[in-house]
Enzyme design. Structure first.
Site: not given
Ligand code: UN1
Length: 510
Positions: A267, A301
């Site tokens: 991921e 992310c």
């Molecule tokens: C991340 O930034 O690695 O959808 C995960 C989202 C969060 C998860 C982010 N539930 O922004």
């Protein structure tokens, strides 16, 4: 005295931490002897506490215990494993406030997001408890008489979990809750930027395991790339490595795990685009953009990094955004009312400023922000950059609150621009036109793992599978059928008759 300074010792005490902590756990805390690191409060730039990291030998010991724990854990009935996960969810409910505060203290996200992160762990626990009774296999009709054919799922094995600083505990929970329900033991390598939250979570897991005389399945090895990261990725005792972080890291992990025929679950970075059509509800579009782009100081992310505005509403949206960016409250993330905390460290500030330098050279015009904020801590201004075309910098993920704004004439053009980057995590369209919404979700629309309508790019719920395509790595974590990544599938055919017919009508008689 700032709130952070007051909270520092109280939170350490709340989780049984001291100013000097061992960085590895395998059912008991190891006397680690690697390099000592300090966890720094990014809002003040001052140390919170220290951790002695694991050496390669200490990693090896943790891995060996994890292998032994798996041998027992896999034999526990899955709903009984779910019961351990349920208790972990309960303890997280009780400790939500303190753990959320510790997340905020250590990585600088605002308190409501720190608490939200712990809520995400609790939600994952609940989901995994249910999963523990639903690890379904299919049955199919055999082509041979008096034969039965079905698939069943077995635990995959000891699992390596690598997490990033920005979701220091929720991403562990995505993996750990599901992996535990599926029958796997695990070793967690957290980001060295966020060691204290990993110690706190491991202590809570330790309480649950000990209260139930369960084998040590939730293990920890805090360490650098050469002492923990590389040995873990190369470790043939770990058939599954789940890694969250940069594309650069993921490419190295993916290649190393593939070279030993292991399975990786990646991921990685996103470069998430949000399209606003002329017919959109601009009020919710603005709010979606603000949370997506400036929330978590642009360190998700799923952060919105590219904004595509249809020409009819572009001027108005830009004006609103510039105004809103000027009033985002930046400051101590533990203080109520703060909307944006600091970046994680000075290197992140430097890389944002360096990126903006390049952006200006590539023709980008800064509409708002663009500077670091003088004083203690690693604060920056959330930044809007207008660009006429998708410049090379806008194709890169800079882990900071920079939002690139582009205008477009029609949806086809927006979709082409949207998909013209290497990453493929999250995407969104704001429109009240059903045809535009469906066009964006069609197989010729967004190429991302997540595609939203009238919702921003970040803040996904755990019930769906989370992950993305292209450079984002292709993995899916959290909800839906993501549990399959943590198990191995076995196809079984049983002959209960007195003949031995062969498939495909093949004859082999003497
Ligand atoms: C991340 O930034 O690695 O959808 C995960 C989202 C969060 C998860 C982010 N539930 O922004």
């Amino acid at each position: 005295m700032t709130i952070s300074a007051q909270e520092n010792s109280r939170l350490l005490e709340a989780f049984g931490l001291s100013s000097d902590n061992p960085g590895a756990f395998d059912g008991s805390w190891l006397k680690t002897s690697g390099e000592r690191i300090e966890s720094i409060n990014p809002a003040t730039g001052t140390p919170i506490a220290g951790v002695t990291m694991a050496t390669r030998e200490e990693y090896d010991r943790v891995a060996q215990t994890t292998v032994e724990a798996f041998k027992e854990w896999r034999t526990w009935p899955s709903p009984k494993r779910g019961e351990i996960v349920r208790q972990l969810g309960d303890i997280l409910r009780q400790r939500k406030d303190d753990l959320g505060r510790l997340v905020t203290l250590e990585v600088g996200k605002v308190l409501s997001e720190g608490l939200g992160e712990v809520q995400e762990m609790i939600d994952m626990a609940d989901l995994a408890v249910g999963m523990s009774r639903q690890l379904y296999g299919l049955s199919m009709h055999s082509e041979r008489a008096q034969h039965r054919m079905f698939e069943q799922w077995h635990p995959m094995g000891p699992t390596g979990i690598i997490t990033a600083f920005n979701f220091p505990v929720a991403v562990w929970a995505w993996n750990a809750m599901v992996a535990a329900a599926c029958g796997n033991s695990m070793i967690w390598k957290p980001s060295p930027e966020a060691p204290l939250t990993s110690l706190a979570v491991t202590r809570l897991a330790q309480e649950v395991l000990e209260a139930n005389s369960a084998p040590p399945i939730f293990n920890l090895a805090i360490g650098g790339v050469s002492d923990v990261g590389e040995p873990m990725v190369a470790d043939t005792r770990l058939p599954l490595i789940s890694a969250t972080g940069s594309v650069r890291m993921g490419k190295a992990v993916g290649a190393a795990v593939a070279a030993r025929m292991g399975r990786s679950l990646l991921e990685l970075g996103g470069n998430n685009g949000l399209v606003v059509m002329d017919d959109a509800d601009l009020d919710i579009a603005l709010r979606g953009v603000l949370f997506g782009a400036a929330g978590t100081a642009g360190q998700r992310c799923t952060t919105t990094r590219r904004l595509f505005l249809q020409k009819g509403i572009a001027a108005k949206m830009k004006e609103w955004l510039v105004k809103a960016y000027g009033s985002i409250r930046i400051g101590d993330p533990l203080e109520s009312g703060t909307l944006m905390g600091p970046l994680i460290n000075q290197a992140a500030v430097d890389s944002m400023l360096a990126a903006l330098e390049v952006v200006r050279g590539q023709g980008g015009r800064v509409l708002a922000g663009g500077e670091a904020i003088e004083g203690a801590g690693y604060f920056v201004q959330p930044t809007l950059v207008e660009i006429d075309e998708q410049i090379p910098m806008a194709c890169d993920e800079t882990f900071a609150p920079i939002l690139y704004i582009m205008e477009f004439d029609d949806l086809e053009e927006a979709i082409a621009l949207h998909n013209a980057v290497p990453q493929g995590l999250s995407s969104a369209i704001f429109t009240l036109n059903m045809r535009s919404a469906e066009r964006f979700l069609a197989c010729t629309g967004s190429d991302c793992g997540i595609a939203n309508v009238n919702i921003g790019t970040s803040g996904a719920e755990i019930g769906g599978a989370f992950g993305g395509e292209k450079d984002t790595g292709g993995g899916r974590e959290a909800g839906s059928d993501s549990w399959k990544a943590y198990m191995r599938r076995q196809t079984c055919t049983i002959n209960w008759g007195t003949e031995l017919p062969l498939a495909q009508g093949v004859e082999f008689d003497l």
